[in-house]
Design an enzyme around this catalytic site. Sequence first.
Site, PDB file in Angstrom:
ATOM      1  N   CYS A  65       1.783   4.811   7.844  1.00 23.76           N
ATOM      2  CA  CYS A  65       2.175   3.415   8.057  1.00 23.76           C
ATOM      3  C   CYS A  65       3.376   3.456   8.999  1.00 23.76           C
ATOM      4  O   CYS A  65       3.635   4.483   9.613  1.00 23.76           O
ATOM      5  CB  CYS A  65       2.466   2.691   6.736  1.00 23.76           C
ATOM      6  SG  CYS A  65       3.839   3.336   5.763  1.00 23.76           S
ATOM      7  N   GLY A  66       4.110   2.384   9.103  1.00 20.99           N
ATOM      8  CA  GLY A  66       5.234   2.369  10.028  1.00 20.99           C
ATOM      9  C   GLY A  66       6.279   3.418   9.706  1.00 20.99           C
ATOM     10  O   GLY A  66       6.753   4.128  10.590  1.00 20.99           O
TER      11      GLY A  66
END
Length: 152
Positions: A65-66
């Site tokens: 994810c980020g």
Amino acid sequence: MKIAIGCDEAAFQLKEIIKEYLIQRGEDVEDFGVYDTKPVLYPDIAVKVSKSILEGKNERGILLCGTGIGMAITANKVPGIRAAVCHDPYSAERARKSNNVQIMTLGARVVGTELAKTLVDIWLKSDFAGGNSTEKVNRINEYEKEFLNNCK
């Protein structure tokens, strides 16, 4: 090795690169999405990857994810799963050797492509070392069971 992989929209491009890299290495990869940059609820992906490991369909998982943080938090909510954010070589190695994690998480906004490949390599070639770590991992499992039993 059978590896589950999944991401949110922030990490879609890095997931595709890592997936192709794994395939080139000869790994058997199951992709749990996402398949484009359309926003999703990443916990849904993390749980699917985690379940595939618990069911024995995959040996290990990589979630992106980020930052890697949200995926790690979610995967760690699944009883029986241990996940760790890996942003440097030492954490990637120790996640396996000391903590016997089944899932590594990576942050697409934190690590670049080449570092991500290096971390995957380190993590995949590392095995649980046992020794003093065995008692610690066993204690984590005991606490998990205790909390689950108390919540019934």
